[in-house]
Design a protein around this motif. Structure first.
Motif, PDB file in Angstrom:
ATOM      1  N   PHE A 116      10.402 -34.490  -4.336  1.00  0.00           N
ATOM      2  CA  PHE A 116      11.431 -35.280  -4.980  1.00  0.00           C
ATOM      3  C   PHE A 116      12.786 -35.071  -4.303  1.00  0.00           C
ATOM      4  CE2 PHE A 116       8.781 -34.547  -9.016  1.00  0.00           C
ATOM      5  CZ  PHE A 116       8.026 -35.685  -8.789  1.00  0.00           C
ATOM      6  N   ARG A 117      13.438 -36.153  -3.971  1.00  0.00           N
ATOM      7  CA  ARG A 117      14.792 -36.128  -3.430  1.00  0.00           C
ATOM      8  C   ARG A 117      15.774 -36.634  -4.480  1.00  0.00           C
ATOM      9  NH1 ARG A 117      16.154 -36.511   1.958  1.00  0.00           N
ATOM     10  NH2 ARG A 117      17.643 -38.154   1.349  1.00  0.00           N
ATOM     11  N   GLU A 118      16.984 -36.115  -4.401  1.00  0.00           N
ATOM     12  CA  GLU A 118      17.982 -36.466  -5.408  1.00  0.00           C
ATOM     13  C   GLU A 118      18.286 -37.965  -5.444  1.00  0.00           C
ATOM     14  OE1 GLU A 118      18.860 -32.185  -4.144  1.00  0.00           O
ATOM     15  OE2 GLU A 118      18.230 -34.058  -3.176  1.00  0.00           O
ATOM     16  N   ASP A 119      18.111 -38.659  -4.316  1.00  0.00           N
ATOM     17  CA  ASP A 119      18.394 -40.086  -4.287  1.00  0.00           C
ATOM     18  C   ASP A 119      17.138 -40.933  -4.498  1.00  0.00           C
ATOM     19  OD1 ASP A 119      17.138 -39.522  -1.914  1.00  0.00           O
ATOM     20  OD2 ASP A 119      18.669 -40.410  -0.615  1.00  0.00           O
ATOM     21  N   GLY A 120      16.036 -40.296  -4.900  1.00  0.00           N
ATOM     22  CA  GLY A 120      14.799 -41.012  -5.149  1.00  0.00           C
ATOM     23  C   GLY A 120      14.807 -41.720  -6.487  1.00  0.00           C
ATOM     24  N   ASN A 121      13.869 -42.636  -6.660  1.00  0.00           N
ATOM     25  CA  ASN A 121      13.764 -43.377  -7.921  1.00  0.00           C
ATOM     26  C   ASN A 121      13.202 -42.499  -9.030  1.00  0.00           C
ATOM     27  OD1 ASN A 121      14.716 -45.796  -6.840  1.00  0.00           O
ATOM     28  ND2 ASN A 121      12.677 -46.430  -6.170  1.00  0.00           N
ATOM     29  N   LEU A 122      13.669 -42.729 -10.246  1.00  0.00           N
ATOM     30  CA  LEU A 122      13.157 -42.053 -11.432  1.00  0.00           C
ATOM     31  C   LEU A 122      12.164 -42.996 -12.102  1.00  0.00           C
ATOM     32  CD1 LEU A 122      16.507 -40.630 -12.861  1.00  0.00           C
ATOM     33  CD2 LEU A 122      15.076 -39.741 -11.002  1.00  0.00           C
ATOM     34  N   VAL A 123      10.951 -42.511 -12.350  1.00  0.00           N
ATOM     35  CA  VAL A 123       9.882 -43.362 -12.881  1.00  0.00           C
ATOM     36  C   VAL A 123       9.416 -42.794 -14.222  1.00  0.00           C
ATOM     37  CG1 VAL A 123       7.649 -44.442 -12.439  1.00  0.00           C
ATOM     38  CG2 VAL A 123       9.166 -43.870 -10.519  1.00  0.00           C
ATOM     39  N   LEU A 124       9.957 -43.316 -15.306  1.00  0.00           N
ATOM     40  CA  LEU A 124       9.627 -42.792 -16.628  1.00  0.00           C
ATOM     41  C   LEU A 124       8.537 -43.634 -17.289  1.00  0.00           C
ATOM     42  CD1 LEU A 124      13.169 -41.946 -18.003  1.00  0.00           C
ATOM     43  CD2 LEU A 124      11.611 -40.524 -16.662  1.00  0.00           C
ATOM     44  N   GLY A 125       7.802 -43.010 -18.203  1.00  0.00           N
ATOM     45  CA  GLY A 125       6.771 -43.701 -18.955  1.00  0.00           C
ATOM     46  C   GLY A 125       7.379 -44.571 -20.048  1.00  0.00           C
ATOM     47  N   PRO A 126       6.532 -45.238 -20.834  1.00  0.00           N
ATOM     48  CA  PRO A 126       7.020 -46.163 -21.863  1.00  0.00           C
ATOM     49  C   PRO A 126       7.711 -45.445 -23.012  1.00  0.00           C
ATOM     50  CG  PRO A 126       4.656 -45.867 -22.069  1.00  0.00           C
ATOM     51  CD  PRO A 126       5.051 -45.181 -20.793  1.00  0.00           C
ATOM     52  N   THR A 127       8.599 -46.168 -23.689  1.00  0.00           N
ATOM     53  CA  THR A 127       9.333 -45.580 -24.803  1.00  0.00           C
ATOM     54  C   THR A 127       8.434 -45.271 -25.992  1.00  0.00           C
ATOM     55  OG1 THR A 127       9.903 -47.788 -25.612  1.00  0.00           O
ATOM     56  CG2 THR A 127      11.483 -46.708 -24.163  1.00  0.00           C
ATOM     57  N   THR A 128       7.236 -45.846 -26.015  1.00  0.00           N
ATOM     58  CA  THR A 128       6.307 -45.566 -27.107  1.00  0.00           C
ATOM     59  C   THR A 128       5.703 -44.177 -27.002  1.00  0.00           C
ATOM     60  OG1 THR A 128       4.576 -46.667 -25.809  1.00  0.00           O
ATOM     61  CG2 THR A 128       5.706 -47.974 -27.504  1.00  0.00           C
ATOM     62  N   LYS A 129       5.900 -43.509 -25.871  1.00  0.00           N
ATOM     63  CA  LYS A 129       5.388 -42.150 -25.685  1.00  0.00           C
ATOM     64  C   LYS A 129       6.574 -41.191 -25.692  1.00  0.00           C
ATOM     65  CE  LYS A 129       1.143 -43.529 -23.380  1.00  0.00           C
ATOM     66  NZ  LYS A 129       0.211 -43.329 -22.242  1.00  0.00           N
ATOM     67  N   GLY A 130       6.663 -40.422 -26.785  1.00  0.00           N
ATOM     68  CA  GLY A 130       7.803 -39.534 -26.974  1.00  0.00           C
ATOM     69  C   GLY A 130       7.963 -38.487 -25.905  1.00  0.00           C
ATOM     70  N   ARG A 131       6.923 -38.256 -25.130  1.00  0.00           N
ATOM     71  CA  ARG A 131       6.973 -37.286 -24.027  1.00  0.00           C
ATOM     72  C   ARG A 131       8.172 -37.527 -23.118  1.00  0.00           C
ATOM     73  NH1 ARG A 131       7.489 -34.507 -20.146  1.00  0.00           N
ATOM     74  NH2 ARG A 131       5.924 -33.517 -18.826  1.00  0.00           N
ATOM     75  N   TRP A 132       8.576 -38.797 -22.982  1.00  0.00           N
ATOM     76  CA  TRP A 132       9.617 -39.127 -22.015  1.00  0.00           C
ATOM     77  C   TRP A 132      11.019 -39.140 -22.625  1.00  0.00           C
ATOM     78  CZ3 TRP A 132       7.515 -38.081 -17.787  1.00  0.00           C
ATOM     79  CH2 TRP A 132       6.158 -38.351 -17.577  1.00  0.00           C
ATOM     80  N   SER A 133      11.136 -38.808 -23.902  1.00  0.00           N
ATOM     81  CA  SER A 133      12.455 -38.816 -24.526  1.00  0.00           C
ATOM     82  C   SER A 133      13.369 -37.747 -23.920  1.00  0.00           C
ATOM     83  CB  SER A 133      12.341 -38.619 -26.039  1.00  0.00           C
ATOM     84  OG  SER A 133      11.730 -37.378 -26.339  1.00  0.00           O
ATOM     85  N   TYR A 134      12.790 -36.611 -23.573  1.00  0.00           N
ATOM     86  CA  TYR A 134      13.591 -35.543 -22.970  1.00  0.00           C
ATOM     87  C   TYR A 134      14.112 -35.976 -21.604  1.00  0.00           C
ATOM     88  CZ  TYR A 134      14.683 -31.008 -20.829  1.00  0.00           C
ATOM     89  OH  TYR A 134      15.305 -29.972 -20.189  1.00  0.00           O
ATOM     90  N   ALA A 135      13.230 -36.506 -20.770  1.00  0.00           N
ATOM     91  CA  ALA A 135      13.638 -36.951 -19.440  1.00  0.00           C
ATOM     92  C   ALA A 135      14.713 -38.022 -19.533  1.00  0.00           C
ATOM     93  CB  ALA A 135      12.423 -37.475 -18.679  1.00  0.00           C
ATOM     94  N   CYS A 136      14.514 -38.959 -20.448  1.00  0.00           N
ATOM     95  CA  CYS A 136      15.482 -40.040 -20.602  1.00  0.00           C
ATOM     96  C   CYS A 136      16.827 -39.509 -21.081  1.00  0.00           C
ATOM     97  CB  CYS A 136      14.943 -41.080 -21.569  1.00  0.00           C
ATOM     98  SG  CYS A 136      15.996 -42.544 -21.726  1.00  0.00           S
ATOM     99  N   SER A 137      16.818 -38.594 -22.038  1.00  0.00           N
ATOM    100  CA  SER A 137      18.076 -38.054 -22.559  1.00  0.00           C
ATOM    101  C   SER A 137      18.839 -37.284 -21.483  1.00  0.00           C
ATOM    102  CB  SER A 137      17.816 -37.158 -23.776  1.00  0.00           C
ATOM    103  OG  SER A 137      17.086 -35.997 -23.423  1.00  0.00           O
TER     104      SER A 137
END
Length: 332
Positions: A131-152
Protein backbone atom coordinates in the motif's frame (compact mmCIF):
# COMPACT_ATOMS: atom_id res chain seq x y z
CA UNK A 1 8.72 21.02 24.32
CA UNK A 2 5.25 20.53 25.79
CA UNK A 3 3.15 17.84 24.10
CA UNK A 4 -0.45 16.75 24.52
CA UNK A 5 -1.25 13.09 23.86
CA UNK A 6 -4.94 12.25 23.57
CA UNK A 7 -5.42 8.57 24.32
CA UNK A 8 -2.17 8.79 26.26
CA UNK A 9 -3.11 6.02 28.67
CA UNK A 10 -3.44 3.63 25.77
CA UNK A 11 -0.86 1.18 24.50
CA UNK A 12 0.92 3.43 21.98
CA UNK A 13 0.19 6.65 23.85
CA UNK A 14 1.89 5.49 27.05
CA UNK A 15 5.04 4.52 25.15
CA UNK A 16 5.02 7.88 23.38
CA UNK A 17 4.72 9.65 26.73
CA UNK A 18 7.75 7.71 27.97
CA UNK A 19 9.76 8.79 24.94
CA UNK A 20 9.05 12.48 25.41
CA UNK A 21 9.71 12.36 29.14
CA UNK A 22 12.98 10.62 28.33
CA UNK A 23 13.95 13.60 26.18
CA UNK A 24 13.25 15.94 29.06
CA UNK A 25 10.04 17.28 27.55
CA UNK A 26 6.76 17.95 29.34
CA UNK A 27 3.84 15.61 28.65
CA UNK A 28 0.10 16.11 29.12
CA UNK A 29 -2.08 13.01 28.77
CA UNK A 30 -5.82 13.07 28.15
CA UNK A 31 -7.72 9.78 28.32
CA UNK A 32 -11.17 8.65 29.41
CA UNK A 33 -9.88 5.09 30.07
CA UNK A 34 -12.54 3.57 27.81
CA UNK A 35 -9.92 1.44 26.04
CA UNK A 36 -6.79 2.73 27.76
CA UNK A 37 -5.74 1.83 31.29
CA UNK A 38 -4.40 3.78 34.24
CA UNK A 39 -1.97 0.88 34.70
CA UNK A 40 -0.20 1.94 31.50
CA UNK A 41 0.83 5.28 33.01
CA UNK A 42 1.07 4.46 36.73
CA UNK A 43 4.87 4.28 36.49
CA UNK A 44 4.92 7.80 35.00
CA UNK A 45 2.91 9.46 37.74
CA UNK A 46 5.16 11.56 39.91
CA UNK A 47 7.80 12.00 37.21
CA UNK A 48 8.82 15.57 36.56
CA UNK A 49 6.90 17.05 33.66
CA UNK A 50 4.12 14.44 33.54
CA UNK A 51 0.47 15.46 33.83
CA UNK A 52 -2.71 13.54 33.12
CA UNK A 53 -6.44 14.24 32.93
CA UNK A 54 -9.15 11.59 33.04
CA UNK A 55 -11.67 13.08 30.64
CA UNK A 56 -13.14 12.43 27.21
CA UNK A 57 -11.66 14.00 24.09
CA UNK A 58 -15.23 15.05 23.36
CA UNK A 59 -15.12 17.51 26.26
CA UNK A 60 -14.21 20.63 24.32
CA UNK A 61 -13.33 22.91 27.30
CA UNK A 62 -10.79 20.42 28.66
CA UNK A 63 -9.29 19.83 25.23
CA UNK A 64 -9.02 23.57 24.58
CA UNK A 65 -7.32 24.20 27.92
CA UNK A 66 -4.76 21.44 27.35
CA UNK A 67 -4.07 22.45 23.75
CA UNK A 68 -3.39 26.01 24.89
CA UNK A 69 -0.72 24.74 27.30
CA UNK A 70 1.11 22.68 24.70
CA UNK A 71 3.30 23.19 21.64
CA UNK A 72 2.14 20.10 19.75
CA UNK A 73 -0.69 17.56 19.83
CA UNK A 74 -0.70 13.82 19.15
CA UNK A 75 -4.29 12.75 18.58
CA UNK A 76 -4.29 9.02 19.33
CA UNK A 77 -7.67 8.76 21.08
CA UNK A 78 -9.92 6.49 19.02
CA UNK A 79 -12.15 3.45 19.10
CA UNK A 80 -9.80 0.57 18.28
CA UNK A 81 -9.94 -3.14 17.61
CA UNK A 82 -12.08 -5.24 15.30
CA UNK A 83 -14.24 -6.58 18.13
CA UNK A 84 -15.14 -3.11 19.38
CA UNK A 85 -15.87 -1.97 15.82
CA UNK A 86 -18.28 -4.84 15.22
CA UNK A 87 -19.98 -4.68 18.60
CA UNK A 88 -20.18 -0.88 19.01
CA UNK A 89 -20.39 0.82 15.60
CA UNK A 90 -22.09 3.98 16.89
CA UNK A 91 -19.40 4.46 19.53
CA UNK A 92 -16.72 3.82 16.89
CA UNK A 93 -17.96 6.44 14.47
CA UNK A 94 -18.77 9.09 17.08
CA UNK A 95 -15.50 8.65 18.94
CA UNK A 96 -13.34 8.81 15.86
CA UNK A 97 -15.05 11.59 13.95
CA UNK A 98 -16.28 13.91 16.69
CA UNK A 99 -13.13 13.54 18.79
CA UNK A 100 -11.00 14.62 15.84
CA UNK A 101 -13.33 17.57 15.17
CA UNK A 102 -12.86 18.79 18.75
CA UNK A 103 -9.06 18.45 18.68
CA UNK A 104 -8.62 20.17 15.31
CA UNK A 105 -10.93 23.04 16.23
CA UNK A 106 -9.03 23.68 19.47
CA UNK A 107 -5.62 23.43 17.81
CA UNK A 108 -6.65 25.76 15.01
CA UNK A 109 -7.24 28.66 17.40
CA UNK A 110 -3.51 28.85 18.21
CA UNK A 111 -2.21 26.98 15.12
CA UNK A 112 -0.68 24.17 17.19
CA UNK A 113 0.81 21.34 15.15
CA UNK A 114 -1.33 18.17 15.23
CA UNK A 115 -0.40 14.61 14.33
CA UNK A 116 -3.46 12.44 13.63
CA UNK A 117 -3.10 8.68 14.08
CA UNK A 118 -4.94 6.88 11.30
CA UNK A 119 -4.81 3.22 10.32
CA UNK A 120 -3.96 0.71 7.62
CA UNK A 121 -7.66 -0.17 7.69
CA UNK A 122 -8.35 2.78 5.37
CA UNK A 123 -6.88 0.80 2.46
CA UNK A 124 -9.80 -1.61 2.85
CA UNK A 125 -10.07 -4.25 0.14
CA UNK A 126 -7.42 -2.73 -2.11
CA UNK A 127 -5.34 -5.35 -3.91
CA UNK A 128 -2.61 -2.84 -4.81
CA UNK A 129 0.00 -4.23 -2.39
CA UNK A 130 2.25 -2.88 -0.95
CA UNK A 131 0.00 0.00 0.00
CA UNK A 132 1.22 3.46 -0.96
CA UNK A 133 -0.03 6.64 0.63
CA UNK A 134 -1.27 7.94 -2.73
CA UNK A 135 -3.06 4.68 -3.59
CA UNK A 136 -6.82 4.27 -3.87
CA UNK A 137 -8.86 3.36 -0.79
CA UNK A 138 -11.29 0.51 -1.52
CA UNK A 139 -13.93 0.13 1.19
CA UNK A 140 -16.74 -2.41 1.40
CA UNK A 141 -20.46 -1.56 1.39
CA UNK A 142 -22.05 0.54 4.10
CA UNK A 143 -24.32 -2.39 4.96
CA UNK A 144 -21.29 -4.13 6.49
CA UNK A 145 -20.35 -2.43 9.75
CA UNK A 146 -16.82 -3.80 9.46
CA UNK A 147 -15.94 -0.78 7.32
CA UNK A 148 -17.28 1.89 9.67
CA UNK A 149 -13.91 2.18 11.40
CA UNK A 150 -11.99 2.57 8.15
CA UNK A 151 -14.47 5.12 6.89
CA UNK A 152 -14.41 7.15 10.11
CA UNK A 153 -10.60 7.28 10.08
CA UNK A 154 -10.60 8.29 6.41
CA UNK A 155 -12.92 11.16 7.33
CA UNK A 156 -10.44 12.14 10.05
CA UNK A 157 -7.72 12.29 7.41
CA UNK A 158 -9.82 14.38 5.03
CA UNK A 159 -10.70 16.78 7.82
CA UNK A 160 -7.12 17.18 9.05
CA UNK A 161 -5.81 17.83 5.54
CA UNK A 162 -8.66 20.28 4.90
CA UNK A 163 -7.64 22.24 8.00
CA UNK A 164 -4.10 22.44 6.61
CA UNK A 165 -5.10 23.49 3.10
CA UNK A 166 -7.86 25.92 4.01
CA UNK A 167 -6.84 27.24 7.43
CA UNK A 168 -3.09 26.56 7.48
CA UNK A 169 -3.25 24.43 10.62
CA UNK A 170 -0.10 22.29 10.50
CA UNK A 171 -1.30 18.68 10.44
CA UNK A 172 0.38 15.31 9.85
CA UNK A 173 -1.34 11.99 9.13
CA UNK A 174 0.18 8.61 10.01
CA UNK A 175 -1.33 5.27 9.00
CA UNK A 176 -0.24 2.66 11.53
CA UNK A 177 0.16 -0.99 10.51
CA UNK A 178 -0.32 -3.57 13.30
CA UNK A 179 1.73 -2.03 16.10
CA UNK A 180 2.56 -4.49 18.89
CA UNK A 181 4.66 -4.67 22.05
CA UNK A 182 4.52 -4.66 25.86
CA UNK A 183 1.31 -3.37 27.46
CA UNK A 184 -0.90 -4.18 24.48
CA UNK A 185 -4.07 -6.04 25.37
CA UNK A 186 -5.91 -8.55 23.23
CA UNK A 187 -9.23 -7.43 24.70
CA UNK A 188 -10.42 -5.82 21.47
CA UNK A 189 -9.12 -8.38 18.99
CA UNK A 190 -5.38 -7.65 18.74
CA UNK A 191 -3.94 -10.91 17.54
CA UNK A 192 -0.40 -11.04 18.96
CA UNK A 193 -1.23 -10.54 22.66
CA UNK A 194 -4.23 -12.83 22.24
CA UNK A 195 -2.09 -15.64 20.79
CA UNK A 196 0.63 -15.14 23.40
CA UNK A 197 -1.81 -15.25 26.33
CA UNK A 198 -3.54 -18.30 24.90
CA UNK A 199 -0.22 -20.09 24.40
CA UNK A 200 1.06 -19.29 27.89
CA UNK A 201 -2.12 -20.56 29.54
CA UNK A 202 -2.43 -23.71 27.41
CA UNK A 203 -5.59 -22.64 25.63
CA UNK A 204 -6.20 -23.12 21.90
CA UNK A 205 -4.79 -20.40 19.67
CA UNK A 206 -7.92 -19.18 17.91
CA UNK A 207 -7.55 -18.15 14.28
CA UNK A 208 -10.51 -16.43 12.66
CA UNK A 209 -10.96 -17.60 9.08
CA UNK A 210 -8.55 -19.92 7.27
CA UNK A 211 -5.37 -18.22 8.53
CA UNK A 212 -4.13 -17.27 5.08
CA UNK A 213 -4.69 -13.56 5.69
CA UNK A 214 -1.33 -11.83 6.19
CA UNK A 215 -0.09 -8.90 8.26
CA UNK A 216 3.13 -7.01 9.00
CA UNK A 217 3.88 -6.36 12.67
CA UNK A 218 5.94 -3.46 14.02
CA UNK A 219 7.35 -2.92 17.49
CA UNK A 220 5.78 -0.01 19.36
CA UNK A 221 9.17 1.58 20.05
CA UNK A 222 9.91 1.77 16.33
CA UNK A 223 6.52 3.37 15.78
CA UNK A 224 7.09 5.88 18.57
CA UNK A 225 10.45 6.81 17.08
CA UNK A 226 8.72 7.55 13.78
CA UNK A 227 6.00 9.63 15.46
CA UNK A 228 8.57 11.77 17.27
CA UNK A 229 10.67 12.13 14.12
CA UNK A 230 7.72 13.25 12.02
CA UNK A 231 6.55 15.75 14.63
CA UNK A 232 10.04 17.27 14.68
CA UNK A 233 10.38 17.49 10.88
CA UNK A 234 8.83 20.52 9.15
CA UNK A 235 8.60 18.58 5.89
CA UNK A 236 5.99 16.23 7.37
CA UNK A 237 3.26 18.89 7.57
CA UNK A 238 0.36 18.34 5.20
CA UNK A 239 1.48 14.81 4.36
CA UNK A 240 0.31 11.22 4.93
CA UNK A 241 2.77 8.51 6.01
CA UNK A 242 2.61 4.74 6.39
CA UNK A 243 4.40 3.44 9.48
CA UNK A 244 4.98 -0.28 9.65
CA UNK A 245 7.16 -3.20 8.66
CA UNK A 246 7.57 -5.09 5.41
CA UNK A 247 8.06 -8.49 7.12
CA UNK A 248 4.83 -10.22 6.04
CA UNK A 249 3.46 -13.29 7.81
CA UNK A 250 0.20 -15.21 7.55
CA UNK A 251 -1.88 -15.53 10.70
CA UNK A 252 -1.49 -19.30 10.50
CA UNK A 253 2.31 -18.95 10.47
CA UNK A 254 2.12 -16.38 13.26
CA UNK A 255 0.24 -18.83 15.49
CA UNK A 256 2.84 -21.51 14.79
CA UNK A 257 5.69 -19.14 15.63
CA UNK A 258 4.03 -18.10 18.89
CA UNK A 259 3.69 -21.76 19.84
CA UNK A 260 7.33 -22.39 19.01
CA UNK A 261 8.69 -19.39 20.91
CA UNK A 262 6.56 -20.02 23.99
CA UNK A 263 7.17 -23.79 23.97
CA UNK A 264 3.41 -24.23 24.17
CA UNK A 265 1.48 -27.39 23.39
CA UNK A 266 -1.71 -25.44 22.72
CA UNK A 267 -3.64 -26.60 19.67
CA UNK A 268 -4.51 -24.19 16.87
CA UNK A 269 -8.26 -23.77 16.41
CA UNK A 270 -9.89 -22.23 13.33
CA UNK A 271 -13.08 -20.27 13.99
CA UNK A 272 -15.28 -19.12 11.06
CA UNK A 273 -15.59 -15.36 10.72
CA UNK A 274 -19.37 -15.68 10.99
CA UNK A 275 -19.03 -17.30 14.40
CA UNK A 276 -16.57 -14.72 15.66
CA UNK A 277 -18.04 -11.50 14.26
CA UNK A 278 -21.42 -12.28 12.75
CA UNK A 279 -22.72 -12.97 9.28
CA UNK A 280 -21.20 -11.12 6.34
CA UNK A 281 -17.92 -10.11 8.01
CA UNK A 282 -15.17 -9.16 5.54
CA UNK A 283 -11.45 -9.15 6.27
CA UNK A 284 -8.46 -7.60 4.54
CA UNK A 285 -6.49 -10.43 2.87
CA UNK A 286 -3.14 -8.61 3.05
CA UNK A 287 -1.79 -5.54 4.83
CA UNK A 288 1.69 -4.64 3.60
CA UNK A 289 2.88 -1.02 3.74
CA UNK A 290 5.24 0.80 1.44
CA UNK A 291 7.35 2.78 3.95
CA UNK A 292 9.58 4.47 1.40
CA UNK A 293 8.06 7.90 2.05
CA UNK A 294 8.71 7.99 5.80
CA UNK A 295 12.12 6.39 5.29
CA UNK A 296 13.06 9.08 2.79
CA UNK A 297 12.02 11.92 5.08
CA UNK A 298 13.30 10.83 8.51
CA UNK A 299 15.34 7.68 7.81
CA UNK A 300 12.77 5.37 9.37
CA UNK A 301 13.76 1.69 9.48
CA UNK A 302 12.10 -0.95 11.69
CA UNK A 303 14.80 -2.23 14.04
CA UNK A 304 13.15 -5.41 15.34
CA UNK A 305 12.30 -8.63 13.53
CA UNK A 306 9.02 -10.45 14.11
CA UNK A 307 10.75 -13.02 16.32
CA UNK A 308 12.27 -10.25 18.45
CA UNK A 309 8.84 -8.60 18.76
CA UNK A 310 7.23 -11.89 19.82
CA UNK A 311 9.97 -12.54 22.37
CA UNK A 312 9.42 -9.08 23.87
CA UNK A 313 5.67 -9.60 24.18
CA UNK A 314 6.11 -13.12 25.57
CA UNK A 315 8.63 -11.86 28.12
CA UNK A 316 6.29 -9.09 29.20
CA UNK A 317 3.40 -11.43 29.95
CA UNK A 318 5.64 -13.99 31.63
CA UNK A 319 7.49 -11.52 33.85
CA UNK A 320 4.86 -8.97 34.77
CA UNK A 321 1.39 -10.00 33.59
CA UNK A 322 -1.10 -7.15 33.96
CA UNK A 323 -4.69 -7.67 34.99
CA UNK A 324 -5.66 -8.13 31.33
CA UNK A 325 -3.41 -11.16 31.09
CA UNK A 326 -5.25 -13.30 33.62
CA UNK A 327 -6.63 -16.55 32.28
CA UNK A 328 -10.16 -15.47 33.05
CA UNK A 329 -9.80 -12.56 30.65
CA UNK A 330 -8.93 -14.77 27.68
CA UNK A 331 -11.45 -15.59 24.97
CA UNK A 332 -13.09 -18.96 25.32
Amino acid sequence: MRVLITGGAGFIGSHLAEAYLGRGDEVFVLDDLSTGSIDNITHLRGRKGFHYSIESVHHAPTVAELVDQCDAVFHLAAAVGVRLIVESPVRTIETNVHGTEVVLAAANKKKKKVLIASTSEVYGLSADVPFREDGNLVLGPTTKGRWSYACSKAIDEFLALAYWRERKLPTIIVRLFNTVGPRQTGQYGMVVPTFVKQALTGRPLTIFGDGRQSRCFTHVRDVVGALVGLMDHPGAVGEVFNIGSSEEVTIQALAERVKERTGSNSPILHVPYEQAYGEGFEDMPRRVPDVGKVAGLIGYRPSRSLDAILDDVIGFFRDAPPAGARAGDLPA
